[in-house]
Design an enzyme around this catalytic site. Structure first.
Site, PDB file in Angstrom:
ATOM      1  N   SER A   1       0.865  -1.183   0.000  1.00 40.69           N
ATOM      2  CA  SER A   1       0.000   0.000   0.000  1.00 40.69           C
ATOM      3  C   SER A   1       0.896   1.225   0.000  1.00 40.69           C
ATOM      4  O   SER A   1       2.088   1.132   0.341  1.00 40.69           O
ATOM      5  CB  SER A   1      -0.842  -0.013   1.281  1.00 40.69           C
ATOM      6  OG  SER A   1      -1.450   1.233   1.518  1.00 40.69           O
TER       7      SER A   1
ATOM      8  N   TYR B   1      -1.835  -1.140  10.744  1.00 42.21           N
ATOM      9  CA  TYR B   1      -1.815  -1.308   9.282  1.00 42.21           C
ATOM     10  C   TYR B   1      -0.497  -0.773   8.699  1.00 42.21           C
ATOM     11  O   TYR B   1       0.167  -1.445   7.899  1.00 42.21           O
ATOM     12  CB  TYR B   1      -3.018  -0.557   8.696  1.00 42.21           C
ATOM     13  CG  TYR B   1      -3.266  -0.762   7.226  1.00 42.21           C
ATOM     14  CD1 TYR B   1      -4.063  -1.806   6.772  1.00 42.21           C
ATOM     15  CD2 TYR B   1      -2.716   0.106   6.284  1.00 42.21           C
ATOM     16  CE1 TYR B   1      -4.306  -1.982   5.423  1.00 42.21           C
ATOM     17  CE2 TYR B   1      -2.956  -0.066   4.933  1.00 42.21           C
ATOM     18  CZ  TYR B   1      -3.754  -1.103   4.505  1.00 42.21           C
ATOM     19  OH  TYR B   1      -3.990  -1.273   3.162  1.00 42.21           O
TER      20      TYR B   1
HETATM   21  P1  NAD Z   1     -11.169  -6.446   1.297  1.00 41.41           P
HETATM   22  O1  NAD Z   1     -11.613  -6.214   2.701  1.00 41.41           O
HETATM   23  O2  NAD Z   1     -12.105  -6.183   0.187  1.00 41.41           O
HETATM   24  O3  NAD Z   1     -10.607  -7.924   1.154  1.00 41.41           O
HETATM   25  C1  NAD Z   1      -9.712  -8.467   2.094  1.00 41.41           C
HETATM   26  C2  NAD Z   1      -9.937  -9.956   2.143  1.00 41.41           C
HETATM   27  O4  NAD Z   1      -9.042 -10.502   3.126  1.00 41.41           O
HETATM   28  C3  NAD Z   1     -11.364 -10.307   2.582  1.00 41.41           C
HETATM   29  O5  NAD Z   1     -11.941 -11.194   1.642  1.00 41.41           O
HETATM   30  C4  NAD Z   1     -11.171 -10.951   3.939  1.00 41.41           C
HETATM   31  O6  NAD Z   1     -12.106 -11.964   4.228  1.00 41.41           O
HETATM   32  C5  NAD Z   1      -9.753 -11.488   3.838  1.00 41.41           C
HETATM   33  N1  NAD Z   1      -9.177 -11.709   5.155  1.00 41.41           N
HETATM   34  C6  NAD Z   1      -9.050 -10.806   6.153  1.00 41.41           C
HETATM   35  N2  NAD Z   1      -8.557 -11.415   7.242  1.00 41.41           N
HETATM   36  C7  NAD Z   1      -8.361 -12.715   6.918  1.00 41.41           C
HETATM   37  C8  NAD Z   1      -7.888 -13.848   7.633  1.00 41.41           C
HETATM   38  N3  NAD Z   1      -7.542 -13.781   8.926  1.00 41.41           N
HETATM   39  N4  NAD Z   1      -7.800 -15.024   6.998  1.00 41.41           N
HETATM   40  C9  NAD Z   1      -8.192 -15.129   5.695  1.00 41.41           C
HETATM   41  N5  NAD Z   1      -8.672 -14.099   4.973  1.00 41.41           N
HETATM   42  C10 NAD Z   1      -8.750 -12.914   5.591  1.00 41.41           C
HETATM   43  O7  NAD Z   1      -9.826  -5.616   1.118  1.00 41.41           O
HETATM   44  P2  NAD Z   1      -9.089  -5.053  -0.182  1.00 41.41           P
HETATM   45  O8  NAD Z   1      -9.325  -3.612  -0.207  1.00 41.41           O
HETATM   46  O9  NAD Z   1      -9.344  -5.879  -1.378  1.00 41.41           O
HETATM   47  O10 NAD Z   1      -7.580  -5.236   0.311  1.00 41.41           O
HETATM   48  C11 NAD Z   1      -6.744  -6.274  -0.134  1.00 41.41           C
HETATM   49  C12 NAD Z   1      -5.310  -5.890   0.175  1.00 41.41           C
HETATM   50  O11 NAD Z   1      -5.004  -4.691  -0.508  1.00 41.41           O
HETATM   51  C13 NAD Z   1      -5.041  -5.642   1.654  1.00 41.41           C
HETATM   52  O12 NAD Z   1      -3.777  -6.148   2.004  1.00 41.41           O
HETATM   53  C14 NAD Z   1      -5.036  -4.144   1.737  1.00 41.41           C
HETATM   54  O13 NAD Z   1      -4.231  -3.679   2.785  1.00 41.41           O
HETATM   55  C15 NAD Z   1      -4.435  -3.775   0.389  1.00 41.41           C
HETATM   56  N6  NAD Z   1      -4.735  -2.413  -0.036  1.00 41.41           N
HETATM   57  C16 NAD Z   1      -6.029  -2.002  -0.157  1.00 41.41           C
HETATM   58  C17 NAD Z   1      -6.255  -0.695  -0.548  1.00 41.41           C
HETATM   59  C18 NAD Z   1      -7.642  -0.160  -0.706  1.00 41.41           C
HETATM   60  O14 NAD Z   1      -7.764   1.048  -0.856  1.00 41.41           O
HETATM   61  N7  NAD Z   1      -8.673  -0.989  -0.720  1.00 41.41           N
HETATM   62  C19 NAD Z   1      -5.198   0.178  -0.788  1.00 41.41           C
HETATM   63  C20 NAD Z   1      -3.900  -0.292  -0.665  1.00 41.41           C
HETATM   64  C21 NAD Z   1      -3.685  -1.595  -0.284  1.00 41.41           C
END
Ligand code: NAD
Length: 264
Positions: free
Chosen positions: A146, A159
């Site tokens: 991120s 985070y």
């Molecule tokens: P999201 O919440 O849509 O999806 C995250 C997924 O991780 C979910 O399906 C959840 O069930 C799963 N998860 C969480 N804890 C878990 C566990 N203990 N065991 C198994 N699965 C688990 O999130 P997203 O926005 O798609 O984020 C995905 C990645 O991208 C993350 O690492 C997040 O930090 C990173 N990210 C997201 C953004 C954003 O703006 N959405 C920006 C930068 C980075």
């Protein structure tokens, strides 16, 4: 063209196996569909069994060249995570969670869980995956980091700490893996249109008493030159690129997709 149609320069991943964590959610789901579109056999890991079932159904309906198999697993079970990664050619560390709270109010047990899922689990998944990758002299590790792997924001201590740790882990894996044909990189998006961000927008709108569009424009994208959210498919495209032959010299890198946020 669909969001995950293979693009010129993106490899044929036929015969490759991939493991994607957090596969039921926004970015993970897009990565699964993208890698399957390139022909990979993808193991989709998440604790959300229903979300995984919907993903498998979508992938099957699409008739993608690759296949998607679901593995319901809570990544806080680190031994199970390491075991699940055995035999995979491509590892996408994506699962994550967020809690926005000042340090003095941040529950220590949540801090531990965030570090466990977002830093320790990727380490254990690498441990599980690397022997096979080293054995065949080819492997790809894609860590969905991120902007918060490179920059801090207040109230996101766990985070930001986890993502900074993931950046270090990724670079170490790159140095160790280079002699074995294994690359390791981070993708660093700004705000992506996923359930994780939709929840933050709703929370901030309620907290500030303003409408969601103003939250996006004035709060989330305050430091972003390109005033829109990133789409999950754009992040998945970068992940697919990192698996391509053209990217074999790209390792130990942190590829930002942040609309200019870190240009400040
Ligand atoms: P999201 O919440 O849509 O999806 C995250 C997924 O991780 C979910 O399906 C959840 O069930 C799963 N998860 C969480 N804890 C878990 C566990 N203990 N065991 C198994 N699965 C688990 O999130 P997203 O926005 O798609 O984020 C995905 C990645 O991208 C993350 O690492 C997040 O930090 C990173 N990210 C997201 C953004 C954003 O703006 N959405 C920006 C930068 C980075």
């Amino acid at each position: 063209m669909t969001d995950s149609t293979p693009q010129p320069g993106v490899p044929d991943l036929g015969g490759r196996t991939a493991l994607v964590t957090g596969a039921a959610g926004g970015i993970g789901r897009a990565c699964v569909l993208r890698l399957a579109a390139a022909g990979a056999k993808v193991r989709a890991v998440d604790r959300d069994a229903e979300g995984l079932a919907a993903l498998v159904e979508r992938a099957t309906d699409d008739g993608r060249p690759g296949t998607v198999e679901a593995l319901t697993l809570d990544l806080t079970d680190l031994d199970a995570a390491e075991h699940a990664a055995a035999g995979t050619d491509i590892l996408v560390n994506n699962a994550g969670l967020q809690l926005v709270r000042p340090i003095e109010d941040f529950p220590p047990e949540v801090f531990s869980t965030v570090l466990r899922v977002m830093l320790e689990a990727p380490f254990r998944l690498m441990r599980g995956a690397l022997p096979h990758m080293y054995g065949q002299g080819w492997g790809r590790i894609v860590n969905i980091s991120s902007v918060h792997g490179l920059r801090a924001s207040p109230y996101k201590s766990a985070y930001v700490a986890a993502k900074h740790g993931l950046e270090g882990l990724s670079k170490t894996a790159a140095l160790e893996g280079a002699a074995h044909g294994v690359t390791s990189n981070c993708v660093c998006p700004g705000y992506v249109r996923t359930p994780l961000v939709e929840r933050q927008i709703a929370d901030q709108a309620a907290a500030h008493g303003i409408d969601p569009e103003r939250v996006v424009g004035e709060i989330l994208l305050a430091d972003t030159a390109v005033k829109r959210l990133v789409e999950p498919e754009e992040v998945a495209e970068m992940a697919a690129y990192l698996c391509s032959p053209q990217a074999s010299f790209v390792t130990g890198a942190s590829l930002t997709m942040d609309g200019g946020w870190t240009a400040h």
